[in-house]
Design a protein around this motif. Sequence first.
Motif, mmCIF file in Angstrom:
data_model
loop_
_atom_site.group_PDB
_atom_site.id
_atom_site.type_symbol
_atom_site.label_atom_id
_atom_site.label_comp_id
_atom_site.label_asym_id
_atom_site.label_seq_id
_atom_site.Cartn_x
_atom_site.Cartn_y
_atom_site.Cartn_z
ATOM 1 N N LEU A 28 0.825 -1.209 0.000
ATOM 2 C CA LEU A 28 0.000 0.000 0.000
ATOM 3 C C LEU A 28 0.859 1.258 0.000
ATOM 4 C CD1 LEU A 28 -2.974 -1.018 2.318
ATOM 5 C CD2 LEU A 28 -2.800 -1.057 -0.169
ATOM 6 N N ALA A 29 2.037 1.204 0.638
ATOM 7 C CA ALA A 29 2.957 2.338 0.570
ATOM 8 C C ALA A 29 3.413 2.557 -0.869
ATOM 9 C CB ALA A 29 4.164 2.102 1.475
ATOM 10 N N GLU A 30 3.653 1.460 -1.590
ATOM 11 C CA GLU A 30 4.026 1.563 -3.007
ATOM 12 C C GLU A 30 2.884 2.151 -3.823
ATOM 13 O OE1 GLU A 30 5.530 -1.271 -6.720
ATOM 14 O OE2 GLU A 30 4.619 -2.164 -4.930
ATOM 15 N N THR A 31 1.649 1.760 -3.495
ATOM 16 C CA THR A 31 0.478 2.287 -4.202
ATOM 17 C C THR A 31 0.381 3.798 -4.035
ATOM 18 O OG1 THR A 31 -0.702 0.198 -3.855
ATOM 19 C CG2 THR A 31 -2.024 2.134 -4.414
ATOM 20 N N VAL A 32 0.571 4.276 -2.808
ATOM 21 C CA VAL A 32 0.529 5.720 -2.546
ATOM 22 C C VAL A 32 1.640 6.431 -3.314
ATOM 23 C CG1 VAL A 32 0.796 7.496 -0.774
ATOM 24 C CG2 VAL A 32 -0.545 5.440 -0.278
ATOM 25 N N GLN A 33 2.822 5.835 -3.320
ATOM 26 C CA GLN A 33 3.953 6.464 -4.010
ATOM 27 C C GLN A 33 3.714 6.533 -5.518
ATOM 28 O OE1 GLN A 33 6.510 7.865 -2.200
ATOM 29 N NE2 GLN A 33 6.888 8.841 -4.193
ATOM 30 N N ILE A 34 3.146 5.480 -6.087
ATOM 31 C CA ILE A 34 2.829 5.488 -7.520
ATOM 32 C C ILE A 34 1.830 6.597 -7.832
ATOM 33 C CG2 ILE A 34 1.664 4.178 -9.354
ATOM 34 C CD1 ILE A 34 2.888 1.648 -8.136
ATOM 35 N N ALA A 35 0.808 6.727 -6.979
ATOM 36 C CA ALA A 35 -0.193 7.775 -7.190
ATOM 37 C C ALA A 35 0.439 9.161 -7.143
ATOM 38 C CB ALA A 35 -1.297 7.653 -6.138
ATOM 39 N N ARG A 36 1.360 9.366 -6.220
ATOM 40 C CA ARG A 36 2.033 10.662 -6.118
ATOM 41 C C ARG A 36 2.966 10.909 -7.302
ATOM 42 N NH1 ARG A 36 3.734 10.306 0.294
ATOM 43 N NH2 ARG A 36 1.791 11.147 1.181
ATOM 44 N N ASP A 37 3.766 9.892 -7.637
ATOM 45 C CA ASP A 37 4.741 10.055 -8.713
ATOM 46 C C ASP A 37 4.073 10.386 -10.038
ATOM 47 O OD1 ASP A 37 6.732 9.526 -6.906
ATOM 48 O OD2 ASP A 37 7.048 7.436 -7.554
ATOM 49 N N HIS A 38 2.923 9.767 -10.277
ATOM 50 C CA HIS A 38 2.217 9.982 -11.544
ATOM 51 C C HIS A 38 1.207 11.129 -11.456
ATOM 52 C CE1 HIS A 38 3.690 6.467 -13.854
ATOM 53 N NE2 HIS A 38 3.862 5.946 -12.654
ATOM 54 N N GLN A 39 1.110 11.739 -10.266
ATOM 55 C CA GLN A 39 0.206 12.877 -10.072
ATOM 56 C C GLN A 39 -1.204 12.559 -10.581
ATOM 57 O OE1 GLN A 39 2.370 16.075 -12.061
ATOM 58 N NE2 GLN A 39 3.442 16.573 -10.167
ATOM 59 N N VAL A 40 -1.740 11.444 -10.104
ATOM 60 C CA VAL A 40 -3.065 11.030 -10.557
ATOM 61 C C VAL A 40 -4.130 11.968 -9.997
ATOM 62 C CG1 VAL A 40 -2.320 8.629 -10.718
ATOM 63 C CG2 VAL A 40 -3.452 9.427 -8.641
ATOM 64 N N ASP A 41 -5.221 12.064 -10.724
ATOM 65 C CA ASP A 41 -6.329 12.920 -10.286
ATOM 66 C C ASP A 41 -7.243 12.190 -9.307
ATOM 67 O OD1 ASP A 41 -5.918 15.351 -12.024
ATOM 68 O OD2 ASP A 41 -6.046 13.807 -13.578
ATOM 69 N N ALA A 42 -7.362 10.871 -9.463
ATOM 70 C CA ALA A 42 -8.255 10.112 -8.584
ATOM 71 C C ALA A 42 -7.744 8.690 -8.421
ATOM 72 C CB ALA A 42 -9.675 10.082 -9.153
ATOM 73 N N VAL A 43 -7.995 8.134 -7.251
ATOM 74 C CA VAL A 43 -7.725 6.723 -6.981
ATOM 75 C C VAL A 43 -9.069 6.051 -6.741
ATOM 76 C CG1 VAL A 43 -6.738 5.066 -5.356
ATOM 77 C CG2 VAL A 43 -5.407 7.057 -6.062
ATOM 78 N N LEU A 44 -9.341 4.992 -7.503
ATOM 79 C CA LEU A 44 -10.585 4.250 -7.391
ATOM 80 C C LEU A 44 -10.282 2.882 -6.783
ATOM 81 C CD1 LEU A 44 -11.956 4.975 -10.996
ATOM 82 C CD2 LEU A 44 -12.148 6.407 -8.950
ATOM 83 N N VAL A 45 -10.789 2.641 -5.584
ATOM 84 C CA VAL A 45 -10.568 1.367 -4.900
ATOM 85 C C VAL A 45 -11.860 0.560 -5.023
ATOM 86 C CG1 VAL A 45 -9.736 0.240 -2.822
ATOM 87 C CG2 VAL A 45 -9.104 2.624 -3.270
ATOM 88 N N ALA A 46 -11.840 -0.439 -5.894
ATOM 89 C CA ALA A 46 -13.073 -1.115 -6.288
ATOM 90 C C ALA A 46 -13.396 -2.345 -5.444
ATOM 91 C CB ALA A 46 -13.002 -1.494 -7.767
ATOM 92 N N GLY A 47 -13.380 -2.192 -4.127
ATOM 93 C CA GLY A 47 -13.889 -3.233 -3.252
ATOM 94 C C GLY A 47 -12.870 -4.193 -2.672
ATOM 95 N N ASP A 48 -13.322 -4.916 -1.645
ATOM 96 C CA ASP A 48 -12.501 -5.865 -0.891
ATOM 97 C C ASP A 48 -11.256 -5.199 -0.317
ATOM 98 O OD1 ASP A 48 -14.297 -7.862 -1.221
ATOM 99 O OD2 ASP A 48 -13.083 -9.094 -2.556
ATOM 100 N N LEU A 49 -11.460 -4.094 0.365
ATOM 101 C CA LEU A 49 -10.358 -3.442 1.061
ATOM 102 C C LEU A 49 -9.886 -4.332 2.204
ATOM 103 C CD1 LEU A 49 -12.101 -1.083 -0.317
ATOM 104 C CD2 LEU A 49 -10.939 0.410 1.301
ATOM 105 N N TYR A 50 -10.823 -5.055 2.824
ATOM 106 C CA TYR A 50 -10.503 -5.921 3.956
ATOM 107 C C TYR A 50 -10.688 -7.382 3.576
ATOM 108 C CZ TYR A 50 -10.886 -1.601 6.669
ATOM 109 O OH TYR A 50 -10.706 -0.332 7.156
#
Length: 355
Positions: A28-50
């Motif tokens: 998940l730390a890698e996911t956050v870093q990818i989102a920041r590096d690519h300056q994404v406008d939105a992150v869509l988490v499509a279920g089964d977080l847990y």
Amino acid sequence: MKLLHTSDWHVGKTLKGRSRLEEQKLVLAETVQIARDHQVDAVLVAGDLYENVAPTADAQKLVVSTLRRLSRAGIEVIAIAGNHDHAATFEAYRPVMGDAGIHIYGVFRPATAGGLHRFTTKTGEKAAVAILPFLSQRYAVRAAEIVENTPAQNVGTYDQMFRDILANLTAEFAADTVNIVMAHLTCTGGSFGGGERAAQSITVDDDLLVVDGPLRGRQHLPRILGYIKSHRSSYLPKDLHRLVGSLTAEQRTPVFKMGTTWERYSWYLRLPCLPAAPWAGVVRLECSAERTRDQAIDLANLSQAVLPRFGSAEYKDARAPNNLYPIAGLERELRRRLGDPRVLYRALRKATGAR
């Protein structure tokens, strides 16, 4: 517009009592870093977080902190409940999460009642996200009634219910808007957009047909594996037996070709289990020799990724983990349908005696 789509985090998952939380923190730390590096406008988490409907405090802390880090980076964060999540809990925390800039949805809503999430990017682009959390067949009936305001029996099949629900959600899509359908479901006939990680994406062609027992006589079926739970015969030299015994959970041996009375590819895989005998949790799989070597290796890799999650638990099944949950369920259903074996035995004796 840049979007990062992710799903099925399954935070809180354990393997036979062993926590995977530290691994999940890194992912998940890698996911956050990818989102920041690519300056994404939105992150869509499509279920089964847990992993389950009652996640531990540590699991919830990790998920919430990840979503907050994304939101603090100025990213629109939208998450929906999957079949492993507790939809009512998502709904309970919606107001609080909303105050933190995190938009979570647990249940279906018609487009006019909040089922369409709209946002505008920093550059002024408009987006509309049709929200469809996991919907079981039973609750699809209720959702369809909300849309149609008619009795469920008038809606038709489950497939048609989904079509009606999606039609309602997408009716407000506009030509000057980036329109997205966000759902937790299996969609046949879909295609990749080019940005997916191949190791974390599957298509219908990746489906496996696993048969309980040897494959002989069934090799012609596509993408089929024989699943052998016990080891009455030895197929490897003694020194390689030690290799099998040294496998850790979810590890497999290399694929090898067997040429006994019939040819096939085979490999051994250890399912997650409690420490026991050297071959505890080890199963053997086989596929048709008509496959190429590379195709056999692909099937072995797929079995390694898929089958461990279906290993049964020791407290539920004496043959755990080798007796996979679907196989155990089929056995129970067959026993239920066949009825009391003593009654069946008496009926057979009576029929035989009558002749």
